[in-house]
Design a protein around this motif. Structure first.
Motif, PDB file in Angstrom:
ATOM      1  N   THR A 127      -0.293   6.357  -1.521  1.00 17.55           N
ATOM      2  CA  THR A 127      -0.391   7.478  -0.551  1.00 17.55           C
ATOM      3  C   THR A 127      -0.481   8.731  -1.689  1.00 17.55           C
ATOM      4  O   THR A 127      -0.398   8.851  -2.646  1.00 17.55           O
ATOM      5  CB  THR A 127       0.583   7.849   0.274  1.00 17.55           C
TER       6      THR A 127
ATOM      7  N   CYS B 266      -9.768   7.348   3.043  1.00 16.27           N
ATOM      8  CA  CYS B 266     -10.224   7.218   4.292  1.00 16.27           C
ATOM      9  C   CYS B 266     -10.446   5.790   4.950  1.00 16.27           C
ATOM     10  O   CYS B 266     -10.062   5.545   6.199  1.00 16.27           O
ATOM     11  CB  CYS B 266     -11.366   7.928   4.477  1.00 16.27           C
ATOM     12  N   ALA B 267     -11.122   5.088   3.954  1.00  9.09           N
ATOM     13  CA  ALA B 267     -11.424   3.703   4.516  1.00  9.09           C
ATOM     14  C   ALA B 267      -9.780   2.898   4.720  1.00  9.09           C
ATOM     15  O   ALA B 267      -9.735   2.052   5.414  1.00  9.09           O
ATOM     16  CB  ALA B 267     -11.954   2.934   3.209  1.00  9.09           C
ATOM     17  N   LYS B 268      -8.650   3.520   4.021  1.00  7.88           N
ATOM     18  CA  LYS B 268      -7.335   2.889   4.409  1.00  7.88           C
ATOM     19  C   LYS B 268      -6.810   3.266   5.622  1.00  7.88           C
ATOM     20  O   LYS B 268      -5.689   2.980   5.818  1.00  7.88           O
ATOM     21  CB  LYS B 268      -6.642   2.793   2.863  1.00  7.88           C
ATOM     22  N   GLY B 269      -7.312   4.290   6.199  1.00  4.63           N
ATOM     23  CA  GLY B 269      -6.958   4.821   7.174  1.00  4.63           C
ATOM     24  C   GLY B 269      -5.787   6.016   6.797  1.00  4.63           C
ATOM     25  O   GLY B 269      -4.901   6.560   7.738  1.00  4.63           O
ATOM     26  N   ILE B 270      -5.762   6.366   5.435  1.00  4.69           N
ATOM     27  CA  ILE B 270      -4.814   7.433   5.228  1.00  4.69           C
ATOM     28  C   ILE B 270      -5.215   8.906   5.339  1.00  4.69           C
ATOM     29  O   ILE B 270      -6.391   8.924   4.798  1.00  4.69           O
ATOM     30  CB  ILE B 270      -4.368   7.329   3.668  1.00  4.69           C
ATOM     31  N   GLU B 271      -4.652   9.672   6.030  1.00  2.00           N
ATOM     32  CA  GLU B 271      -5.170  10.759   6.371  1.00  2.00           C
ATOM     33  C   GLU B 271      -5.126  11.989   5.180  1.00  2.00           C
ATOM     34  O   GLU B 271      -3.933  12.077   4.616  1.00  2.00           O
ATOM     35  CB  GLU B 271      -4.354  11.428   7.594  1.00  2.00           C
ATOM     36  N   CYS B 272      -6.100  12.556   4.854  1.00  2.24           N
ATOM     37  CA  CYS B 272      -6.152  13.472   3.805  1.00  2.24           C
ATOM     38  C   CYS B 272      -7.496  14.538   4.053  1.00  2.24           C
ATOM     39  O   CYS B 272      -8.324  14.127   4.872  1.00  2.24           O
ATOM     40  CB  CYS B 272      -6.130  12.692   2.530  1.00  2.24           C
TER      41      CYS B 272
ATOM     42  N   GLU C 175     -12.117   6.361  -0.529  1.00  2.00           N
ATOM     43  CA  GLU C 175     -11.013   5.123  -0.402  1.00  2.00           C
ATOM     44  C   GLU C 175      -9.916   5.280   0.398  1.00  2.00           C
ATOM     45  O   GLU C 175      -9.200   4.292   1.066  1.00  2.00           O
ATOM     46  CB  GLU C 175     -10.454   5.116  -1.924  1.00  2.00           C
TER      47      GLU C 175
ATOM     48  N   GLU D  32       0.877  -1.155  -0.080  1.00  2.00           N
ATOM     49  CA  GLU D  32      -0.009   0.148   0.149  1.00  2.00           C
ATOM     50  C   GLU D  32       0.957   1.442  -0.027  1.00  2.00           C
ATOM     51  O   GLU D  32       0.300   2.357  -0.036  1.00  2.00           O
ATOM     52  CB  GLU D  32      -0.931   0.068   1.227  1.00  2.00           C
TER      53      GLU D  32
END
Ligand code: DC
Length: 227
Positions: free
Chosen positions: A91, A161-167, A159, A87
């Motif tokens: 990012t 957010c679901a992966k926990g990537i902050e944005c 998508e 993954e």
């Protein structure tokens, strides 16, 4: 029976990967995500502190990269010098790096062989930007998927957010517009539809409706080619 080769092109966030994955599943083909290759080059350059806009510096390091694609249960894995990139290539930072390196001719040349090899094996649904125009000009059907920038940015945002990537949504919308413009306006392999592309606008379509529309268009195209 000859296995079909299907091209799926379009701007980022239009849902190409979901569509291509679903089509591959329905039709018993292999889903090839070519964006992952550009992302992996972007990752390598970023991790090695190379300016991804510096074409000469990027080109000089390509010799240090060994890429391999493997497939298991419909899932593609990219090995960068023997290690699964996982993954790390998803990012926002690597999205921008991928877009930058994808405009460098040496990078596109470098990735041509691995993509053409997949086409030669046959039976692929390949998604990207130049699949119908450069990588598979003889594809059995070339889909070009579009959706409004806001619809695309919203999907990308959810998508991540679901992966926990902050944005933030605003950041993703801004980057979507920037990336679209850069991908469309670059001199080499710009992200434009092939002359014989079949368009789908899925701004207001759900995933299943998009797949159904794509299957219809592919069936029509194949019938046309046979007659
Ligand atoms: O599809 P994606 O968002 O994973 O692609 C990442 C970047 O790579 C995108 O900015 C455009 C570029 N790309 C390309 O130039 N040609 C392709 N066939 C696939 C991707």
């Amino acid at each position: 029976m000859k296995k079909l080769n299907i091209a799926v092109d379009g701007p980022s966030g239009a849902g190409k990967s979901s569509l291509a994955r679903a089509l591959a599943h329905e039709m018993g083909l292999i889903y090839v995500d070519t964006g992952a290759l550009y992302r992996t080059i972007g990752l390598f350059m970023t991790e090695n502190n190379i300016d991804t806009h510096d074409a000469a510096a990027v080109a000089a390091r390509l010799g240090d990269i060994q890429l391999e694609l493997t497939y298991q249960n419909g899932t593609q894995t990219v090995l960068l010098n023997g290690t699964d990139v996982g993954e790390k290539i998803r990012t926002p930072q690597i999205s921008m790096a991928a877009s930058a390196v994808s405009a460098i001719p040496a990078v596109r040349e470098f990735l041509l062989g691995i993509q053409k090899d997949m086409v030669k094996k046959g039976g692929v649904v390949m998604d990207g930007r130049d699949i119908g125009t450069v990588i598979m000009p003889d594809a059995d059907a070339k889909l070009f998927l579009v959706a409004s920038p806001a619809a695309r940015a919203k999907r990308r945002y959810l998508e991540l957010c679901a992966k926990g990537i902050e944005c933030s949504f605003e950041q993703i919308l801004e980057e979507t517009n920037q990336r679209d413009q850069a991908d469309r306006e670059r001199n080499i392999a710009p992200a434009i539809p092939a002359e014989d592309a079949l368009f789908i606008d899925n701004s207001d379509l759900g995933p299943a409706e998009t797949v159904a529309e794509a299957m219809n268009l592919i069936a029509q195209k194949c019938a046309e080619k046979r007659s």
